[in-house]
Scaffold this motif. Structure first.
Motif, PDB file in Angstrom:
ATOM      1  N   VAL A  67       0.842  -1.188   0.000  1.00  0.00           N
ATOM      2  CA  VAL A  67       0.000   0.000   0.000  1.00  0.00           C
ATOM      3  C   VAL A  67       0.881   1.243   0.000  1.00  0.00           C
ATOM      4  O   VAL A  67       1.873   1.318   0.728  1.00  0.00           O
ATOM      5  CB  VAL A  67      -0.931  -0.013   1.236  1.00  0.00           C
ATOM      6  CG1 VAL A  67      -1.789   1.227   1.279  1.00  0.00           C
ATOM      7  CG2 VAL A  67      -1.783  -1.275   1.239  1.00  0.00           C
ATOM      8  N   ALA A  68       0.505   2.209  -0.791  1.00  0.00           N
ATOM      9  CA  ALA A  68       1.294   3.437  -0.921  1.00  0.00           C
ATOM     10  C   ALA A  68       0.980   4.435   0.176  1.00  0.00           C
ATOM     11  O   ALA A  68      -0.179   4.566   0.598  1.00  0.00           O
ATOM     12  CB  ALA A  68       1.015   4.083  -2.283  1.00  0.00           C
ATOM     13  N   TRP A  93       3.882   2.935  -8.242  1.00  0.00           N
ATOM     14  CA  TRP A  93       2.492   2.851  -7.803  1.00  0.00           C
ATOM     15  C   TRP A  93       1.702   4.065  -8.293  1.00  0.00           C
ATOM     16  O   TRP A  93       0.562   3.939  -8.760  1.00  0.00           O
ATOM     17  CB  TRP A  93       2.407   2.776  -6.258  1.00  0.00           C
ATOM     18  CG  TRP A  93       1.011   3.016  -5.813  1.00  0.00           C
ATOM     19  CD1 TRP A  93      -0.001   2.100  -5.755  1.00  0.00           C
ATOM     20  CD2 TRP A  93       0.439   4.275  -5.454  1.00  0.00           C
ATOM     21  NE1 TRP A  93      -1.169   2.718  -5.360  1.00  0.00           N
ATOM     22  CE2 TRP A  93      -0.925   4.059  -5.174  1.00  0.00           C
ATOM     23  CE3 TRP A  93       0.947   5.575  -5.339  1.00  0.00           C
ATOM     24  CZ2 TRP A  93      -1.783   5.089  -4.779  1.00  0.00           C
ATOM     25  CZ3 TRP A  93       0.096   6.587  -4.948  1.00  0.00           C
ATOM     26  CH2 TRP A  93      -1.247   6.343  -4.677  1.00  0.00           C
ATOM     27  N   HIS A  94       2.306   5.239  -8.173  1.00  0.00           N
ATOM     28  CA  HIS A  94       1.649   6.476  -8.589  1.00  0.00           C
ATOM     29  C   HIS A  94       1.254   6.413 -10.060  1.00  0.00           C
ATOM     30  O   HIS A  94       0.127   6.784 -10.423  1.00  0.00           O
ATOM     31  CB  HIS A  94       2.586   7.656  -8.318  1.00  0.00           C
ATOM     32  CG  HIS A  94       2.020   8.987  -8.658  1.00  0.00           C
ATOM     33  ND1 HIS A  94       0.962   9.552  -7.987  1.00  0.00           N
ATOM     34  CD2 HIS A  94       2.379   9.883  -9.607  1.00  0.00           C
ATOM     35  CE1 HIS A  94       0.693  10.738  -8.511  1.00  0.00           C
ATOM     36  NE2 HIS A  94       1.536  10.951  -9.500  1.00  0.00           N
ATOM     37  N   TRP A 130      -2.595   6.741 -11.365  1.00  0.00           N
ATOM     38  CA  TRP A 130      -3.177   7.795 -12.191  1.00  0.00           C
ATOM     39  C   TRP A 130      -3.555   7.287 -13.577  1.00  0.00           C
ATOM     40  O   TRP A 130      -4.558   7.696 -14.140  1.00  0.00           O
ATOM     41  CB  TRP A 130      -2.315   9.059 -12.259  1.00  0.00           C
ATOM     42  CG  TRP A 130      -0.970   8.988 -12.899  1.00  0.00           C
ATOM     43  CD1 TRP A 130       0.238   9.030 -12.277  1.00  0.00           C
ATOM     44  CD2 TRP A 130      -0.667   8.923 -14.304  1.00  0.00           C
ATOM     45  NE1 TRP A 130       1.269   8.973 -13.184  1.00  0.00           N
ATOM     46  CE2 TRP A 130       0.731   8.911 -14.445  1.00  0.00           C
ATOM     47  CE3 TRP A 130      -1.442   8.866 -15.457  1.00  0.00           C
ATOM     48  CZ2 TRP A 130       1.379   8.835 -15.679  1.00  0.00           C
ATOM     49  CZ3 TRP A 130      -0.805   8.803 -16.696  1.00  0.00           C
ATOM     50  CH2 TRP A 130       0.585   8.785 -16.794  1.00  0.00           C
ATOM     51  N   TRP A 131      -2.751   6.362 -14.146  1.00  0.00           N
ATOM     52  CA  TRP A 131      -3.079   5.903 -15.498  1.00  0.00           C
ATOM     53  C   TRP A 131      -4.318   5.006 -15.467  1.00  0.00           C
ATOM     54  O   TRP A 131      -5.187   5.098 -16.328  1.00  0.00           O
ATOM     55  CB  TRP A 131      -1.900   5.192 -16.133  1.00  0.00           C
ATOM     56  CG  TRP A 131      -1.795   5.422 -17.612  1.00  0.00           C
ATOM     57  CD1 TRP A 131      -2.770   5.862 -18.460  1.00  0.00           C
ATOM     58  CD2 TRP A 131      -0.642   5.219 -18.410  1.00  0.00           C
ATOM     59  NE1 TRP A 131      -2.289   5.946 -19.748  1.00  0.00           N
ATOM     60  CE2 TRP A 131      -0.980   5.555 -19.736  1.00  0.00           C
ATOM     61  CE3 TRP A 131       0.636   4.785 -18.144  1.00  0.00           C
ATOM     62  CZ2 TRP A 131      -0.083   5.460 -20.790  1.00  0.00           C
ATOM     63  CZ3 TRP A 131       1.538   4.693 -19.196  1.00  0.00           C
ATOM     64  CH2 TRP A 131       1.183   5.032 -20.512  1.00  0.00           C
ATOM     65  N   SER A 132      -4.415   4.148 -14.457  1.00  0.00           N
ATOM     66  CA  SER A 132      -5.629   3.335 -14.314  1.00  0.00           C
ATOM     67  C   SER A 132      -6.850   4.233 -14.120  1.00  0.00           C
ATOM     68  O   SER A 132      -7.932   3.967 -14.668  1.00  0.00           O
ATOM     69  CB  SER A 132      -5.504   2.396 -13.114  1.00  0.00           C
ATOM     70  OG  SER A 132      -4.477   1.459 -13.319  1.00  0.00           O
ATOM     71  N   ASP A 181      -7.728   0.955  -4.498  1.00  0.00           N
ATOM     72  CA  ASP A 181      -7.814  -0.290  -5.268  1.00  0.00           C
ATOM     73  C   ASP A 181      -6.499  -0.640  -5.956  1.00  0.00           C
ATOM     74  O   ASP A 181      -6.369  -1.738  -6.509  1.00  0.00           O
ATOM     75  CB  ASP A 181      -8.913  -0.174  -6.342  1.00  0.00           C
ATOM     76  CG  ASP A 181     -10.292   0.014  -5.748  1.00  0.00           C
ATOM     77  OD1 ASP A 181     -10.545  -0.495  -4.628  1.00  0.00           O
ATOM     78  OD2 ASP A 181     -11.131   0.680  -6.397  1.00  0.00           O
ATOM     79  N   ILE A 182      -5.553   0.274  -5.948  1.00  0.00           N
ATOM     80  CA  ILE A 182      -4.300   0.090  -6.684  1.00  0.00           C
ATOM     81  C   ILE A 182      -3.179  -0.242  -5.712  1.00  0.00           C
ATOM     82  O   ILE A 182      -2.933   0.489  -4.759  1.00  0.00           O
ATOM     83  CB  ILE A 182      -3.936   1.362  -7.486  1.00  0.00           C
ATOM     84  CG1 ILE A 182      -5.100   1.791  -8.391  1.00  0.00           C
ATOM     85  CG2 ILE A 182      -2.655   1.160  -8.275  1.00  0.00           C
ATOM     86  CD1 ILE A 182      -5.462   0.790  -9.460  1.00  0.00           C
TER      87      ILE A 182
END
Length: 177
Positions: free
Chosen positions: A50-51, A71-72, A76-78, A94-95
């Motif tokens: 987890v970030a 992760w970032h 953002w792309w997702s 969720d990421i």
């Protein structure tokens, strides 16, 4: 060459540079944090990576690990894809970070998905604000989102490449490393 072609070519260049700068990155390199109070990813009680996050942007911004930047990008792309082409229900929580190589592979999958979706759009779709839902919500043409994706990826690749470049030097000169 029109704007979409230029933006596709730019994305291709950024991705090629990412491949050169981040080839064979290890989890150890990705998790290394340049300062003790920076942002990274941490294993939660259920085993997920987890970030670190703050809903208000700290000033100054904390340093970050490559893992956090990976992760970032995944986040953002997702989010852009989900809000532009999906139901918009994807949440930051969720990421997860997937590991260094797995994250790079997932980012590449996002790139391929993004390009495929762009290829399905015509010039009128790109100039329309219909798909512009994030990071902008002010009626800009979708072409602005496409340009933002390139700029954000370029910035994030440069951050990861710089962190990777200083990692060996910093570790060698820091007593606690």
């Amino acid at each position: 060459m029109d704007e979409p072609d230029v933006l596709r070519e730019q994305l291709s260049l950024v991705w090629r540079l990412a491949g050169e700068a981040l080839a064979d990155i290890s989890d150890d390199e990705a998790l290394w944090l340049p300062t003790s109070n920076g942002w990274t990813v941490r294993r939660s009680a259920n085993g997920r990576w987890v970030a670190d996050w703050s809903d208000t942007e700290p000033d100054p911004l904390p340093s970050s690990s490559i893992a956090w930047v990976q992760w970032h990008v995944l986040w953002w792309w997702s989010t852009v894809i989900n809000r532009s082409f999906g139901d918009g229900a994807l949440r930051r929580e969720d990421i997860d970070w997937l590991g260094s190589q797995e994250s790079m592979d997932a980012i590449d999958s996002l790139r391929i998905d993004w390009l495929s979706r762009l290829d399905s759009l015509g010039p009128d779709d790109l100039r329309s604000p219909e798909r512009t839902r994030w990071p902008y919500a002010d009626g800009r043409p979708f072409l602005h989102v496409v340009a933002w994706v390139n700029a954000e990826l370029m910035k994030n690749v440069a951050e990861m490449a710089y962190i990777r470049r200083i990692t060996p030097f910093y570790r060698a000169t820091t007593p606690s490393a």
